[in-house]
Scaffold this active site. Sequence first.
Site, short mmCIF file in Angstrom:
data_model
loop_
_atom_site.label_atom_id
_atom_site.label_comp_id
_atom_site.label_asym_id
_atom_site.label_seq_id
_atom_site.Cartn_x
_atom_site.Cartn_y
_atom_site.Cartn_z
N PRO A 140 0.85 -1.19 0.00
CA PRO A 140 0.00 0.00 0.00
C PRO A 140 0.88 1.24 0.00
O PRO A 140 1.98 1.24 0.56
CB PRO A 140 -0.78 -0.13 1.31
N GLY A 174 3.92 3.95 5.48
CA GLY A 174 5.08 3.90 6.38
C GLY A 174 5.83 2.60 6.29
O GLY A 174 6.53 2.20 7.22
N LEU A 175 5.70 1.90 5.15
CA LEU A 175 6.37 0.61 4.99
C LEU A 175 7.50 0.69 3.96
O LEU A 175 7.94 -0.32 3.42
CB LEU A 175 5.36 -0.47 4.60
N GLY A 176 7.94 1.91 3.72
CA GLY A 176 9.11 2.06 2.84
C GLY A 176 8.82 1.84 1.37
O GLY A 176 9.70 1.45 0.60
N SER A 207 8.31 3.92 -1.14
CA SER A 207 9.00 4.74 -2.13
C SER A 207 10.41 4.20 -2.39
O SER A 207 10.86 4.13 -3.54
CB SER A 207 9.04 6.22 -1.72
N ALA A 208 11.09 3.78 -1.33
CA ALA A 208 12.44 3.23 -1.52
C ALA A 208 12.37 1.91 -2.28
O ALA A 208 13.22 1.63 -3.13
CB ALA A 208 13.12 3.03 -0.16
N ALA A 209 11.35 1.11 -1.98
CA ALA A 209 11.22 -0.19 -2.66
C ALA A 209 10.96 0.01 -4.16
O ALA A 209 11.50 -0.73 -5.00
CB ALA A 209 10.09 -1.00 -2.02
N ASP A 233 15.66 3.28 4.84
CA ASP A 233 14.65 2.67 3.96
C ASP A 233 15.29 2.05 2.72
O ASP A 233 15.02 0.89 2.39
CB ASP A 233 13.65 3.74 3.48
O1 PMV Z 1 7.83 6.50 6.71
P1 PMV Z 1 8.94 5.63 6.23
O2 PMV Z 1 8.63 4.18 6.16
O3 PMV Z 1 9.57 6.14 4.97
O4 PMV Z 1 10.12 5.69 7.36
C1 PMV Z 1 10.75 6.90 7.69
C2 PMV Z 1 11.77 6.70 8.75
C3 PMV Z 1 12.24 8.00 9.40
O5 PMV Z 1 13.17 7.64 10.43
C4 PMV Z 1 11.11 8.77 10.02
C5 PMV Z 1 12.95 8.90 8.39
C6 PMV Z 1 14.28 8.38 7.92
O6 PMV Z 1 14.75 8.89 6.90
O7 PMV Z 1 14.89 7.52 8.58
#
Ligand code: PMV
Length: 304
Positions: free
Chosen positions: A92, A96-98, A100-102, A143
């Site tokens: 999804p 908050g599960l990363g 965009s990086a994936a 991430d």
């Molecule tokens: O929201 P996510 O899953 O992209 O995680 C961000 C993690 C933070 O510590 C809030 C930011 C970071 O760059 O480490």
Amino acid sequence: MAAGHGKIILFGEHAVVYGSRAIAAPVPLAVRARVVEEDDGVWLVVPRWGVEQRLRMDPSKQRSFEVPAALILNELGLTDRSMRIEVFSEMPRAMGLGGSAAVAVAIIRALDRHFELGLSDDAVNALAYQCECVAHGTPSGIDNTVATFGRPLVYRKGDPPQIDPLELPKPINFVIGMTGIESLTAKMVARVRDGRKRNPDVYDTMFKGIDAVSGQALEAIRRYDLERLGELMNVCQGLLNGLGVSSWELEELIQISRENGALGAKLTGGGGGGSMIALCPDNAGQVVAGIQEAGYQAMEVRIG
Ligand code: PMV
């Protein structure tokens, strides 16, 4: 297909941006990508997000999901090639599960395969980090590192960052609860930055506290002391709430999890919305049901 892994941060989000340790692990949700022949420019196709469009190289015209793709093509010297980049996400968006990086890692690896670029994992990671910088401003780099290497690790920001693989004695079961509200990591990171400007000593003390919690959590993981691990998750959540990155929905999901027998629960990732995790060695089903009854989505994951 080329893949990038999704992740949960078990401990240390936000504080990791200021040099504290964080512990993260991949989840069995991935983003996959492939590059196929096309003779009319660069096309980006993401069926799950309803995206099928020609990539615009003019930054002023690009939508958010085009920016990393354009950056990657630029860096790899592929802007004048025609291709169709297809991205299939099991994740999804903005939970908050990363994600965009994936996505970035999957696209880089797909290009690497198609054009036989011979990129190392470190090169993939470095380019995905550049994409994160565009998306989040000041990412810690955690991430893209988990998205690239796909294994549990302890991370400390730096040049170079310290990345220690984490061996779990046995797998650990978590439940991920999703608020359904987009977490805008950049906004939450900015909120913490502003708070710290107003109150540097208090914030730095909280970051140190989170670092200490991460250190103790590592000990608890190595001993497989899950009661202690859960207690430390609750302490970490208290500190994250103190930093101002929790929300009504996250707190609700956390309370539901604890009431249904989770050993500990906390938000994961940027917060503000997004997801939380609950430590559920043998009652995951009950916690998932409790979360669903309240109208949210949840899933079980096994880490390690
Ligand atoms: O929201 P996510 O899953 O992209 O995680 C961000 C993690 C933070 O510590 C809030 C930011 C970071 O760059 O480490």
